[in-house]
Design an enzyme around this catalytic site. Structure first.
Site, mmCIF file in Angstrom:
data_model
loop_
_atom_site.group_PDB
_atom_site.id
_atom_site.type_symbol
_atom_site.label_atom_id
_atom_site.label_comp_id
_atom_site.label_asym_id
_atom_site.label_seq_id
_atom_site.Cartn_x
_atom_site.Cartn_y
_atom_site.Cartn_z
ATOM 1 N N TYR A 139 33.042 44.665 40.287
ATOM 2 C CA TYR A 139 34.210 43.926 40.766
ATOM 3 C C TYR A 139 34.241 43.702 42.283
ATOM 4 O O TYR A 139 35.172 43.067 42.780
ATOM 5 C CB TYR A 139 35.492 44.664 40.339
ATOM 6 C CG TYR A 139 35.635 44.770 38.838
ATOM 7 C CD1 TYR A 139 35.808 43.634 38.056
ATOM 8 C CD2 TYR A 139 35.569 46.012 38.191
ATOM 9 C CE1 TYR A 139 35.921 43.716 36.680
ATOM 10 C CE2 TYR A 139 35.695 46.107 36.808
ATOM 11 C CZ TYR A 139 35.863 44.953 36.060
ATOM 12 O OH TYR A 139 35.984 45.036 34.701
ATOM 13 N N ASP A 187 50.734 33.715 23.431
ATOM 14 C CA ASP A 187 51.975 33.080 22.974
ATOM 15 C C ASP A 187 52.950 32.871 24.133
ATOM 16 O O ASP A 187 53.649 31.858 24.191
ATOM 17 C CB ASP A 187 52.636 33.927 21.885
ATOM 18 C CG ASP A 187 51.886 33.879 20.561
ATOM 19 O OD1 ASP A 187 51.039 32.992 20.387
ATOM 20 O OD2 ASP A 187 52.153 34.748 19.703
ATOM 21 N N HIS A 235 38.500 35.450 35.888
ATOM 22 C CA HIS A 235 37.813 36.736 35.728
ATOM 23 C C HIS A 235 36.871 36.927 36.897
ATOM 24 O O HIS A 235 36.061 36.030 37.199
ATOM 25 C CB HIS A 235 37.033 36.792 34.414
ATOM 26 C CG HIS A 235 37.934 36.647 33.235
ATOM 27 N ND1 HIS A 235 38.794 37.640 32.837
ATOM 28 C CD2 HIS A 235 38.171 35.601 32.412
ATOM 29 C CE1 HIS A 235 39.500 37.220 31.816
ATOM 30 N NE2 HIS A 235 39.145 35.974 31.528
ATOM 31 N N SER A 237 34.477 39.219 37.209
ATOM 32 C CA SER A 237 33.105 39.431 36.728
ATOM 33 C C SER A 237 32.727 38.326 35.745
ATOM 34 O O SER A 237 33.591 37.608 35.238
ATOM 35 C CB SER A 237 32.997 40.799 36.051
ATOM 36 O OG SER A 237 33.797 40.835 34.867
HETATM 37 O O1 CA2 Z 1 36.261 40.375 35.347
HETATM 38 C C1 CA2 Z 1 37.486 40.457 35.280
HETATM 39 O O2 CA2 Z 1 38.248 40.050 36.134
HETATM 40 C C2 CA2 Z 1 38.118 41.149 34.049
HETATM 41 O O3 CA2 Z 1 39.276 40.395 33.661
HETATM 42 C C3 CA2 Z 1 38.519 42.530 34.519
HETATM 43 C C4 CA2 Z 1 39.037 43.427 33.394
HETATM 44 C C5 CA2 Z 1 38.086 43.423 32.208
HETATM 45 O O4 CA2 Z 1 38.664 44.166 31.132
HETATM 46 C C6 CA2 Z 1 37.773 42.022 31.743
HETATM 47 O O5 CA2 Z 1 36.854 42.097 30.682
HETATM 48 C C7 CA2 Z 1 37.182 41.205 32.874
HETATM 49 C C8 CA2 Z 1 39.181 44.868 33.878
HETATM 50 C C9 CA2 Z 1 40.010 45.058 35.084
HETATM 51 C C10 CA2 Z 1 39.813 46.453 35.571
HETATM 52 O O6 CA2 Z 1 39.525 46.385 36.953
HETATM 53 C C11 CA2 Z 1 38.994 47.493 37.531
HETATM 54 C C12 CA2 Z 1 38.692 47.356 38.861
HETATM 55 C C13 CA2 Z 1 38.137 48.408 39.541
HETATM 56 C C14 CA2 Z 1 37.886 49.598 38.890
HETATM 57 C C15 CA2 Z 1 38.182 49.724 37.549
HETATM 58 C C16 CA2 Z 1 38.752 48.673 36.866
#
Ligand code: CA2
Length: 145
Positions: free
Chosen positions: A24, A88, A101, A103
């Site tokens: 991230y 919804d 997103h 990632s």
């Molecule tokens: O890539 C993305 O922005 C996601 O939406 C991020 C979500 C993940 O479940 C999606 O599949 C993709 C997760 C967010 C959690 O973010 C964190 C950031 C730093 C450390 C741990 C989690």
């Protein structure tokens, strides 16, 4: 026409910058909100920013946006892959929205490949890091101009 965009970040995005930098990056949630505000101001919009780890809070904020926002930018976090209720809410308020997103979900686990929002989002920005939020602002602004 209202010149406000709702920025919604879902569960766990408050952890940005503190863990998993290889996935991230190193920007924090505050950095994301600041860059989104800057991009919006350049397009003549203001931002209302919200992050929550609670689905109902996100849904309530989406409902409230119907009153005074022109569009929504949302990174739903893991709810992307699970939540019919979030879909919804977004279709219910009928505001154009961008799904962001950080990632590249398509280069990760199979369960991240499905999005409940993919066919109703006006804009999708995937795998561009936090700069994707600025791109979402510009694409939405062009759409609603
Ligand atoms: O890539 C993305 O922005 C996601 O939406 C991020 C979500 C993940 O479940 C999606 O599949 C993709 C997760 C967010 C959690 O973010 C964190 C950031 C730093 C450390 C741990 C989690």
């Amino acid at each position: 026409m209202t010149r406000r965009i709702l920025l919604v970040n879902g569960p766990n995005l408050n952890l940005l910058g503190s863990r998993e930098p290889e996935v991230y990056g190193t920007a924090t949630l505050a950095d994301v909100e600041r860059l989104t505000v800057d991009a919006a101001e350049a397009e003549g919009y203001e931002i209302r920013a919200l992050q929550s780890n609670h689905e109902g809070v996100l849904i309530d904020a989406i409902h409230a946006a119907r009153e005074d926002c022109a569009a929504i930018i949302i990174n739903p976090g893991g709810l992307t892959h699970t939540s019919v209720s979030l879909r919804d809410a977004l279709t219910g308020v009928a505001l154009p929205f961008a799904e962001v997103h950080i990632s590249d979900v398509y280069a990760r686990e199979d369960f991240r490949h499905h999005s409940y929002l993919h066919d109703v989002a006006a804009v999708r920005v995937i795998g561009e890091g936090v700069d994707g939020y600025a791109s979402a602002v510009r694409q939405l602004a062009a759409l609603i101009a």
